[in-house]
Write a protein that holds these residues in place. Structure first.
Motif, short mmCIF file in Angstrom:
data_model
loop_
_atom_site.label_atom_id
_atom_site.label_comp_id
_atom_site.label_asym_id
_atom_site.label_seq_id
_atom_site.Cartn_x
_atom_site.Cartn_y
_atom_site.Cartn_z
N GLN A 1 0.81 -1.22 0.00
CA GLN A 1 0.00 0.00 0.00
C GLN A 1 0.84 1.27 0.00
O GLN A 1 0.34 2.33 -0.36
CB GLN A 1 -0.94 0.02 1.22
N CYS B 1 -10.62 -0.28 4.06
CA CYS B 1 -9.22 -0.38 3.66
C CYS B 1 -8.70 1.02 3.41
O CYS B 1 -9.38 1.85 2.81
CB CYS B 1 -9.11 -1.22 2.38
N LEU B 2 -7.48 1.29 3.89
CA LEU B 2 -6.90 2.62 3.69
C LEU B 2 -6.69 2.92 2.21
O LEU B 2 -6.60 4.08 1.83
CB LEU B 2 -5.56 2.72 4.44
NI NI Z 1 -6.34 -2.73 3.25
#
Ligand code: NI
Length: 218
Positions: free
Chosen positions: A76, A116-117
């Motif tokens: 991410q 989710c970020l």
């Molecule tokens: Ni996530």
């Protein structure tokens, strides 16, 4: 790319003499957002347990706490190594670092509303194993095994999906996924337009957007 919230908003501008220093210390990294193709990368195993790895881990923890989120995978923040950080504790003081994690066993089933970020502001129910046993290495390369259940089990599975290039929206219908993609795209455009007008205008009035609702994002 992501909305400015919480502690991030306290950062001094980079042109301020202290700004750069503070940002360096905090080292909050940019979180990639769906549908960024880099989120689809399958991460490589970590082989070197050195200062660079510890730096990435510390930055990931800082980024996760600041977001705020309860888990973050290296993917991410555009680091394609098999590495995740998690903290599901109420006081946000029990970080779990999993390097090269593997799931040894899965039991039971639980349906949890996940966020989710990398998919900001969107939550939906996903069914996963309710109990898992995971093997991983810590930041120094020491191997360990741990039994996880409930939210921790869900979080580990969610983060491990990230390092294989999967997102929780992949479990939803393509119709829903497309709707999320369109909404995020629209929000990104609005944010870009807003920050452009703030640069032109007075500035200094801080982020123009109210914080998103505070449910836990993984
Ligand atoms: Ni996530």
């Amino acid at each position: 790319m992501r909305s400015v919230t919480g502690r991030q908003a306290l950062l001094l501008p980079l042109e301020h003499p202290l700004g750069a220093t503070i940002e360096t210390l905090m080292a909050i990294r940019t979180i990639l957002e769906f549908p960024d193709p880099r989120l689809r990368t399958r991460a490589q195993p970590v082989t070197r347990f050195d200062a660079d790895l510890r730096r990435v881990i510390d930055d990931m923890l800082e980024t996760m706490y600041a977001a705020p989120g309860i888990g973050l995978a290296a993917t991410q923040v555009d680091v394609h190594q098999r590495l995740v950080v998690i903290d599901v504790s109420a006081d946000r003081a029990d970080p779990l670092v999993l390097v090269n994690p593997e799931i040894l066993s899965r039991e039971g089933e639980t349906a949890t509303e996940e966020g989710c970020l990398s998919v900001p502001g969107f939550f939906d129910e996903v069914t996963r194993a309710s109990r898992i046993r995971v093997r991983a290495q810590d930041r120094d390369g020491n191997a360990f095994e741990r039994d996880c259940e409930d939210l921790l089990a869900v979080c580990v599975q969610h983060e491990m999906d990230h390092i294989d290039g999967r997102l929780f929206v992949d479990y939803l219908s393509s119709l829903k996924r497309e709707r999320v993609r369109k909404r995020l795209e629209k929000e990104r455009k609005e944010r870009a337009a807003r920050s452009a007008s703030e640069t032109r205008g007075r500035g200094g009035e801080g982020p123009g957007k109210p914080p998103r609702e505070r449910r836990s994002a993984l």
